[in-house]
Enzyme design. Structure first.
Site, PDB file in Angstrom:
ATOM      1  N   HIS A 155      14.478   7.206 -13.311  1.00  0.00           N
ATOM      2  CA  HIS A 155      14.675   5.792 -12.926  1.00  0.00           C
ATOM      3  C   HIS A 155      13.776   5.408 -11.754  1.00  0.00           C
ATOM      4  CE1 HIS A 155      18.518   6.007 -15.232  1.00  0.00           C
ATOM      5  NE2 HIS A 155      18.544   7.224 -14.703  1.00  0.00           N
ATOM      6  N   SER A 276     -12.368  -5.462  -3.358  1.00  0.00           N
ATOM      7  CA  SER A 276     -11.972  -6.853  -3.549  1.00  0.00           C
ATOM      8  C   SER A 276     -13.069  -7.759  -3.002  1.00  0.00           C
ATOM      9  CB  SER A 276     -10.664  -7.108  -2.799  1.00  0.00           C
ATOM     10  OG  SER A 276     -10.545  -8.471  -2.465  1.00  0.00           O
ATOM     11  N   LYS A 282      -9.611  -3.406   0.714  1.00  0.00           N
ATOM     12  CA  LYS A 282      -9.060  -3.000  -0.575  1.00  0.00           C
ATOM     13  C   LYS A 282      -9.850  -1.923  -1.300  1.00  0.00           C
ATOM     14  CE  LYS A 282      -6.215  -5.352  -2.852  1.00  0.00           C
ATOM     15  NZ  LYS A 282      -4.915  -4.886  -3.320  1.00  0.00           N
ATOM     16  N   GLU A 289      -6.016   0.820 -14.328  1.00  0.00           N
ATOM     17  CA  GLU A 289      -5.388  -0.422 -14.800  1.00  0.00           C
ATOM     18  C   GLU A 289      -6.003  -0.887 -16.117  1.00  0.00           C
ATOM     19  OE1 GLU A 289      -4.754  -3.426 -11.526  1.00  0.00           O
ATOM     20  OE2 GLU A 289      -5.620  -1.790 -10.385  1.00  0.00           O
TER      21      GLU A 289
END
Ligand code: ARG
Length: 462
Positions: A155, A276, A282, A289
């Site tokens: 979980h 970024s 970043k 992804e």
């Protein structure tokens, strides 16, 4: 004129030519189409359906066409519809009437079934070898991190300590099943359909087994109607690829989470990260992804194929031309994802310390405290309750189970003794779980050994 133009009095509308044509995407099968045609011509000669000289001329010219295609000397034509008729047309333009004999005893319906099986065999073999390489990387990471303790989750809540090696070897098993599935799928792909004709076989005395042997097929199809209607092997492949992508995507999801500041378990190499345009600090796990994102389009191909086939009457229907773009896109996507994923995990930094710290929090040794009491004679359900209360106490006091004093332990149960501290250390929690398949070093080493043997023996085509 079209190769099938005899019964027509008008030319095809230009828009219909464009619409109907598959050359744009099926030209990638040119090599397999030519190999198939060479085997067919060879067999026609051997069976005296055409003369030996005709057979030789056709085979020689097809080989030249192949060379010309490979040297970029040929442009395909939209109004020759597909790769099969483009090549046949070129053949005829070079050797005239003899070229017109190639298609004897053959239909594009069994021809396309043959070509796609041959094309996919090669693609599957290529993907399988990429997967084997990935498995080697997974083993490399596991062997490096046999003692790297990290929290295991259920979980997404901390559950019990494991090792990074154990976690990696979980993915090994998934990719192993993917390899087994590909092999199984390959075995059904590896059946030769030529000789099925348009749907009802042919009156010529073709030697189907001879063609199968020439082209390295394990067997021949058993029903002409089915052979030209069957796209199961493409759907199976799309399904194998979907499951494989699902595994990659889960792996990527974990890497994305672990790369976050909150986890800081891993850091992708600069070469596998992006920045970024506005936020200078970043470093984003874009590669992971994108693989997660691309999983959707592979599932899309599977659904396209299933839907395309679901109400087709036997035998061939033009709908089936839609199989190619779907499966090609799925293949291209997987072939793009696998190597980049492999290199990304090979080069990522594993933060051993943060993983250990992560395993220290969240009472990951609570089960072991309960098990300690069980070993001292308390029934498990009672031990569970005692430890539950201890956890509550720890939360109130801001302590962990292994920093409680002996007095505090005794207050919870007089079964506790000094030996509890050793029994619930993270190292002991991991090492104690030494059943086959467990996280203890010996068990993981054993699964690595078995994994290596599997990889060594793996062959797609037997
Ligand atoms: N381009 C077609 C396909 O990909 C080849 C088979 C065509 N056969 C036919 N009778 N139209 O499915």
């Amino acid at each position: 004129m079209k190769l099938w133009g005899g019964r027509f009095q008008k030319a095809t509308d230009r828009a219909v030519d464009d619409f109907n044509s598959s050359i744009r995407f099926d030209q990638r099968m040119y090599r397999h189409d030519i190999q198939g045609s060479i085997a067919h011509a060879d067999m026609l000669g051997k069976c005296n359906i055409i003369t030996q000289q005709e057979s030789e001329l056709i085979k020689k010219t097809l080989a030249e066409i192949l060379e010309d295609i490979e040297n970029g000397k040929i442009t395909f034509e939209v109004d020759a519809e597909d790769i099969h008729m483009n090549i046949e047309k070129i053949l005829i333009s070079r050797i005239g009437d003899v070229g017109k004999k190639l298609h004897t005893g053959r239909s594009r319906n069994d021809q396309v079934a043959l070509d796609i099986r041959m094309y996919l065999r090669d693609e599957v073999a290529q993907i399988a070898s990429m997967l084997v390489e990935l498995e080697q990387t997974v083993i490399y990471l596991s062997e490096k991190h046999l003692d790297t303790i990290m929290p295991g989750y259920t979980h997404l809540q901390k559950a019990q300590p494991i090792t990074f090696a154990h976690h990696m070897m979980a993915y090994f098993q998934m990719f192993r099943r993917d390899l087994e599935r590909l092999k199984d799928c390959y075995s059904r792909m590896n059946i030769m359909p030529l000789g099925s004709g348009a749907l009802a076989g042919t009156t010529y005395p073709l030697d189907r087994y001879y063609v199968a042997k020439q082209l390295g097929f394990k067997d021949i199809t058993q029903n002409s109607l089915d052979a030209v209607s069957d796209r199961d092997f493409i759907i199976e492949l799309a399904s194998c690829l979907s499951i494989l992508m699902m595994h990659l995507s889960r792996f990527c999801e974990e890497l994305i989470l672990w790369s976050s500041h909150e986890f800081s378990f891993v850091e992708m190499d600069d070469a596998y990260s992006t920045g970024s345009s506005i936020m200078p600090q970043k470093k984003n796990p874009d590669v992971a992804e994108l693989i997660r994102g691309k999983t959707g389009r592979v599932y899309g191909s599977l659904i396209t194929l299933l839907t395309m086939m679901k109400s087709l009457p036997l035998a061939y229907n033009k709908d089936m031309q839609e199989d190619k773009e779907a499966i090609f896109d799925a293949l291209d996507t997987v072939k793009m994802c696998l190597p980049v994923f492999n290199n990304m995990i090979k080069t990522m930094k594993v933060n051993v310390k943060n993983m250990y710290t992560g395993a220290q929090g969240g009472f990951t040794n609570a089960t072991d405290v309960a098990d300690y009491l069980v070993k001292k004679g308390l029934p498990f359900r009672k031990a569970h309750e005692v430890v539950g209360k201890m956890v509550l106490y720890c939360i109130e006091k801001g302590k962990s189970l292994d920093t409680l004093t002996m007095e505090e332990y005794k207050a919870c149960s007089d079964l506790f003794d000094e030996d509890v501290y050793r029994a619930i250390s993270l190292e002991q929690c991991v090492q104690g779980r030494n059943l086959p398949g467990g996280p203890a070093k010996e068990a993981v080493l054993d699964s690595i050994e078995k994994g290596k043997k599997f990889i060594e023996k793996y062959k797609i085509d037997e």
